[in-house]
Scaffold this motif. Structure first.
Motif, short mmCIF file in Angstrom:
data_model
loop_
_atom_site.label_atom_id
_atom_site.label_comp_id
_atom_site.label_asym_id
_atom_site.label_seq_id
_atom_site.Cartn_x
_atom_site.Cartn_y
_atom_site.Cartn_z
N UNK A 24 0.81 -1.22 0.00
CA UNK A 24 0.00 0.00 0.00
C UNK A 24 0.84 1.28 0.00
N UNK A 25 2.17 1.14 0.17
CA UNK A 25 3.05 2.32 0.06
C UNK A 25 3.36 2.65 -1.40
N UNK A 26 2.85 1.83 -2.30
CA UNK A 26 3.01 2.03 -3.74
C UNK A 26 4.48 1.93 -4.17
N UNK A 27 5.15 0.81 -3.83
CA UNK A 27 6.56 0.64 -4.24
C UNK A 27 6.67 0.51 -5.76
N UNK A 28 7.89 0.52 -6.24
CA UNK A 28 8.14 0.50 -7.69
C UNK A 28 7.44 -0.66 -8.39
N UNK A 29 7.43 -1.83 -7.79
CA UNK A 29 6.83 -2.99 -8.46
C UNK A 29 5.32 -2.80 -8.60
N UNK A 30 4.68 -2.24 -7.60
CA UNK A 30 3.23 -2.00 -7.66
C UNK A 30 2.94 -0.87 -8.65
N UNK A 88 10.09 -2.27 -11.98
CA UNK A 88 9.62 -3.52 -11.37
C UNK A 88 10.78 -4.48 -11.15
N UNK A 89 11.61 -4.62 -12.16
CA UNK A 89 12.72 -5.55 -12.05
C UNK A 89 13.75 -5.09 -11.01
N UNK A 93 14.97 -7.49 -8.13
CA UNK A 93 16.37 -7.87 -7.97
C UNK A 93 16.96 -7.43 -6.64
N UNK A 94 16.47 -6.34 -6.09
CA UNK A 94 16.97 -5.88 -4.79
C UNK A 94 16.49 -6.79 -3.65
N UNK A 95 15.41 -7.50 -3.87
CA UNK A 95 14.87 -8.49 -2.93
C UNK A 95 14.72 -7.96 -1.50
N UNK A 96 14.22 -6.74 -1.37
CA UNK A 96 14.00 -6.15 -0.05
C UNK A 96 12.69 -6.62 0.57
N UNK A 97 11.86 -7.24 -0.21
CA UNK A 97 10.53 -7.66 0.23
C UNK A 97 10.41 -9.16 0.02
N UNK A 98 9.39 -9.80 0.59
CA UNK A 98 9.26 -11.26 0.45
C UNK A 98 9.26 -11.69 -1.03
N UNK A 99 10.12 -12.63 -1.37
CA UNK A 99 10.27 -13.10 -2.75
C UNK A 99 8.96 -13.62 -3.32
N UNK A 100 8.17 -14.28 -2.50
CA UNK A 100 6.89 -14.81 -3.00
C UNK A 100 6.03 -13.68 -3.55
N UNK A 101 6.00 -12.57 -2.85
CA UNK A 101 5.19 -11.43 -3.30
C UNK A 101 5.81 -10.79 -4.54
N UNK A 102 7.11 -10.66 -4.57
CA UNK A 102 7.78 -10.08 -5.73
C UNK A 102 7.54 -10.93 -6.98
N UNK A 103 7.64 -12.25 -6.82
CA UNK A 103 7.38 -13.15 -7.96
C UNK A 103 5.94 -13.02 -8.44
N UNK A 104 5.00 -12.93 -7.50
CA UNK A 104 3.59 -12.75 -7.89
C UNK A 104 3.41 -11.44 -8.63
#
Length: 140
Positions: A24-30, A88-89, A93-104
């Motif tokens: 909900x902080x609207x990170x780059x991937x979102x 997004x990438x 790649x920085x993997x600061x957040x749970x990988x499962x969520x990043x992969x989704x």
């Protein structure tokens, strides 16, 4: 954004309250996913929507802002799409957040890309029939 967050919630115990707060902080991937969804859909549906009374699209806005043709606006928007993918990438790649969520998140972006790359399969899902048939029907 809401669909992506609901996707995260559907993962059950994998998704913590902190993960939802992060999304909900609207990170780059979102942000990238929302840009890709909006811009790709507008590019694909632009011609069809202009044939009816419809609100301005991203394509029309770009045309007006830069004084360019439809084709030139689409080329400019493709650069915006490429930048969204790079953002997004970077988060992935920085993997600061749970990988499962990043992969989704990446998978969600890929799905949007599939639905809007060559034709508007989101608005006209009946066009998916041949693709789905080829995935699930074995030809002799």
């Amino acid at each position: 954004m809401q669909t992506l967050v609901l996707t995260f919630v559907s993962l059950g115990n994998v998704t913590t309250r902190e993960a939802i707060d992060w999304a909900l902080t609207y990170p780059k991937i979102v942000k990238g996913i929302t840009v890709i969804a909006r811009v790709m859909n507008d590019i694909m549906s632009h011609e069809r929507e202009q044939a009816t009374d419809h609100m301005a699209s991203t394509v029309q806005t770009c045309m007006k802002q830069y004084g360019v043709t439809v084709e030139e606006a689409i080329e400019k928007l493709k650069i915006v799409l490429e930048e969204a993918w790079m953002d997004m990438m970077q988060d992935y790649l920085e993997q600061k957040y749970p990988m499962t969520l990043l992969k989704k998140g990446i998978s969600f972006g890929q799905s949007i890309d599939f639905f809007c790359k060559r034709e508007d399969l989101y608005t006209l899902p009946s066009n998916l029939k041949a693709t789905l048939t080829s995935l699930y029907v074995k030809f002799a």
